[in-house]
Enzyme design. Sequence first.
Site, PDB file in Angstrom:
ATOM      1  N   LYS A 152       0.866  -1.178   0.000  1.00  0.00           N
ATOM      2  CA  LYS A 152       0.000   0.000   0.000  1.00  0.00           C
ATOM      3  C   LYS A 152       0.903   1.229   0.000  1.00  0.00           C
ATOM      4  CE  LYS A 152      -4.318  -1.637   0.736  1.00  0.00           C
ATOM      5  NZ  LYS A 152      -5.534  -1.220   0.021  1.00  0.00           N
ATOM      6  N   ASP A 182      -0.432  -0.622  -4.585  1.00  0.00           N
ATOM      7  CA  ASP A 182      -1.801  -0.114  -4.587  1.00  0.00           C
ATOM      8  C   ASP A 182      -1.784   1.309  -4.057  1.00  0.00           C
ATOM      9  OD1 ASP A 182      -4.484   0.390  -4.438  1.00  0.00           O
ATOM     10  OD2 ASP A 182      -4.960  -1.223  -3.043  1.00  0.00           O
ATOM     11  N   GLU A 208      -2.474  -0.646  -8.637  1.00  0.00           N
ATOM     12  CA  GLU A 208      -3.922  -0.484  -8.533  1.00  0.00           C
ATOM     13  C   GLU A 208      -4.267   0.995  -8.352  1.00  0.00           C
ATOM     14  OE1 GLU A 208      -5.997  -3.016  -5.716  1.00  0.00           O
ATOM     15  OE2 GLU A 208      -4.392  -4.505  -5.875  1.00  0.00           O
ATOM     16  N   LYS A 260     -13.736  -7.154  -5.594  1.00  0.00           N
ATOM     17  CA  LYS A 260     -14.144  -7.445  -4.225  1.00  0.00           C
ATOM     18  C   LYS A 260     -15.662  -7.629  -4.230  1.00  0.00           C
ATOM     19  CE  LYS A 260     -10.553  -4.460  -2.182  1.00  0.00           C
ATOM     20  NZ  LYS A 260      -9.936  -3.925  -3.418  1.00  0.00           N
TER      21      LYS A 260
END
Length: 343
Positions: A152, A182, A208, A260
């Site tokens: 992240k 991401d 992402e 998701k």
Amino acid sequence: MYKVKITPRTFHFQHPAGTSRGIYTERKSWMLEMTDDELPGRVGTGECAPLPQLSCDDTPEYEKTLRAICDRFEHEGVINYPMMRPYPSMLFGLETALLNLQRGSDILFDNAFSRGEVGMTINGLVWMGSQEEMLRRIEEKIGQGFHCIKLKIGAIEFEKELDMVRGIRDRFSRSELELRVDANGAFKYEEALYKLELLAQYAIHSIEQPIKANQWGNMAELCRESPLPIALDEELIGINMPEMKANVLNIIKPAYIVLKPSLHGGMHGVREWVEIANEQGIGSWITSALESNVGLNAIAQLAADIYGTDNTMAQGLGTGQLFTDNIPMNLEIRGEKLWKVEK
């Protein structure tokens, strides 16, 4: 006749989970318990877990809306998919509870993963933090046997993040370690391409959502120009009709989409996204959205059902150890694989 009981539940993170949108210390879900007069003694459990300020069905009246949807399901006896498209996290909970009730066990889809015969390859997730914290977590994940790590990024200075990536690549080649990043929309469009070019020097698998969602033209240009493959995530939230799904993918043309169920249409919607992406030559994988083990169990089995159990693409399913008070479930991480084990 179906009956659905709704119970709010709050889960607490073992460690604060940092993203570019803020830091999570707890997670609220609504647990469903479904019964059927024709199946006495059985209870089907599902989890509705919208992400605050992100899910398209995250509203102040969430529980009231969920109750109304469950009442309609009790009356009709079937899931009304057209009506449920705007409520992905609620749909996912209903789908899970119904499958659990019908199957009479936590094996929702009959496949080699669900039977405990094979494990699913997953990525190791490293949350945002200080440079020292993130480096320590990276070392831990590599030591645990992960060959795919997802970072992240976007919360600390980009130069420090780039230093981390450089340091990882100095030690581990592309063949030894797959790196995903991401950004959760943290980059400004004007600086995004420059940052993508810098990251691309270090053999990154994909990034992402480099910029915020709902900038289709800008995102399409980045996908055309970027030397680093781009995956869409938040961009897909709230796009619920098949023709719109096909349209956004055709306009932006990403390399991948990350799905998701709680955000992208429940199990039904995820299958739809994968089918449309496949038709356009776009890759995909499935991740959890910080659900408890109830949701994670369903997502993992869904991934195995969609992609097959011999698929080598790492899925984002390593979230079962996030909470201090998770619901016990027969899921276990061994090395870089998630397994279902006998109770």
